[in-house]
Design an enzyme around this catalytic site. Structure first.
Site, PDB file in Angstrom:
ATOM      1  N   GLY A 237      37.787  45.240  41.999  1.00  0.00           N
ATOM      2  CA  GLY A 237      38.159  44.090  42.797  1.00  0.00           C
ATOM      3  C   GLY A 237      39.382  43.355  42.275  1.00  0.00           C
ATOM      4  N   HIS A 238      39.815  42.367  43.052  1.00  0.00           N
ATOM      5  CA  HIS A 238      41.043  41.652  42.725  1.00  0.00           C
ATOM      6  C   HIS A 238      40.903  40.829  41.437  1.00  0.00           C
ATOM      7  CE1 HIS A 238      39.692  38.110  45.560  1.00  0.00           C
ATOM      8  NE2 HIS A 238      38.829  38.346  44.609  1.00  0.00           N
ATOM      9  N   ASN A 239      42.000  40.758  40.709  1.00  0.00           N
ATOM     10  CA  ASN A 239      42.124  39.973  39.482  1.00  0.00           C
ATOM     11  C   ASN A 239      41.247  40.477  38.334  1.00  0.00           C
ATOM     12  OD1 ASN A 239      42.789  37.717  41.774  1.00  0.00           O
ATOM     13  ND2 ASN A 239      43.995  37.393  39.913  1.00  0.00           N
TER      14      ASN A 239
END
Length: 343
Positions: A237-239
């Site tokens: 997922g993001h970050n």
């Protein structure tokens, strides 16, 4: 290709079990089940009997094995030696260097030396392609993305805009690097997209399997640390920030903003919640569910995740539940009978 057993021993840093076998000619490398005459195979301590009975001409064995009925090469690490031989006996694929006329190269693109860009690859505006990069057909490199030297990107893989791919990276078919992170606000039952304006940074010597999705950061960068290997069908997922030299096995999902230390192994179908820290030098068995921060140096399993030994004991107890339930019911019946007689 043909090599003598003596040449093979030298190539893998091993020693012949019997110097008289050094002239034996080997023509192929394979596993025990598929071995035929003139092949060499390998065996660890658990499969010595099968190796002795298979059709292979010779066997790579770990140091410490005693007398063996076939010609053998002794090494410190049989799997590493086998991998070396697979590389030696498999001819490398050869492609014409240069940019194919059917590839699309955008404006302001910088392309290094000795690249191979095949038909229908797309390198969008202002991208940077390093030396000796190979882009297979139907790859897409987004605007302002950088691809480091000696990287290979296979067919139909996508590396979207504002991403950075390091040196000697391998990205397999249909992987998507830099898709939008799953970020929404919700008000009055309506989901509104949060712009995902960050990127993804893939450090050197990373390998990314087929159909992997690594989301771009909302802001900043999603990071995959150097030397990490990611199996097929993984989602990150993001970050997220994945440390160096991690192993992430198929169908694992790592939720957004998760920080993973170095040298972490995730078995197949591991899942995590987001916004947690997972300490380095740890192993999580297949289908583990990680729901909070985790320390370094642990071996865990289960959902919710717990120390592996505790999980094994729990599994053993669960298998005994039908028997224990029967005993409990028998005890209840005995108590009832005793109480009736006491009245």
């Amino acid at each position: 290709m043909k090599k003598t057993l003596a040449e093979i021993a030298e190539a893998v840093g091993g020693r012949l079990a019997d110097e008289k076998d050094g002239a034996l000619l080997i023509e192929g490398v394979t596993n025990i089940d598929n071995a035929r005459g003139k092949d060499i195979t390998f065996s660890d301590d658990k499969h010595l009997e099968e190796a002795a009975e298979c059709a292979a001409e010779a066997v790579i064995l770990p140091e410490g094995v005693g007398d063996f009925k076939k010609p053998a090469v002794y090494v410190g690490d049989v799997r590493a030696a086998f991998a070396t031989l697979l590389t030696i006996f498999t001819p490398p694929l050869v492609f014409k260097k240069g940019v194919d006329e059917k590839a699309h190269i955008g404006e302001g693109v910088k392309i290094g030396k000795d690249v191979t860009i095949m038909p229908f690859a797309v390198v969008d505006d202002h991208a940077v392609i390093g030396d000796n990069v190979t882009l297979y057909p139907h790859t897409y490199i987004g605007q302002y993305t950088e691809v480091g030297d000696d990287t290979v990107i296979y067919s139909s893989a996508t590396v979207r805009e504002h991403c950075k791919v390091g040196k000697r990276v391998i990205i397999h078919s249909s992987a998507v690097i830099g898709a939008d992170g799953f970020g929404f606000t919700t008000a009055n039952g309506v989901h509104t997209k949060v712009p995902q304006v960050g990127g993804v940074a893939i450090e050197d010597d990373v390998e990314i399997g087929a159909h992997v999705g690594i989301d771009r950061a909302t802001a900043g960068m999603t990071v995959i640390g150097h030397g990490t290997k990611i199996d097929n069908l993984v989602h990150i997922g993001h970050n997220c920030h994945i440390g160096a030299n991690c192993l992430i096995v198929a169908q694992t999902g790592i939720s957004g903003s998760t920080i993973v230390g170095d040298n972490v192994t995730f078995g197949g179908q591991v899942g995590t919640v987001g916004h947690i820290n997972i300490g380095g030098n740890s192993v999580y068995a297949a289908r583990s569910g990680i729901i909070g921060d985790m320390p370094e140096g642990v071996f865990c399993a289960g959902f919710p995740v717990q120390p592996h030994q505790e999980w094994l004991r729990m599994q053993a107890l669960q298998r005994r539940l039908p028997q224990l339930l029967k005993r409990l019911r028998d005890l209840e019946k005995t108590v009832e009978e005793l109480e009736s007689k006491a009245k």
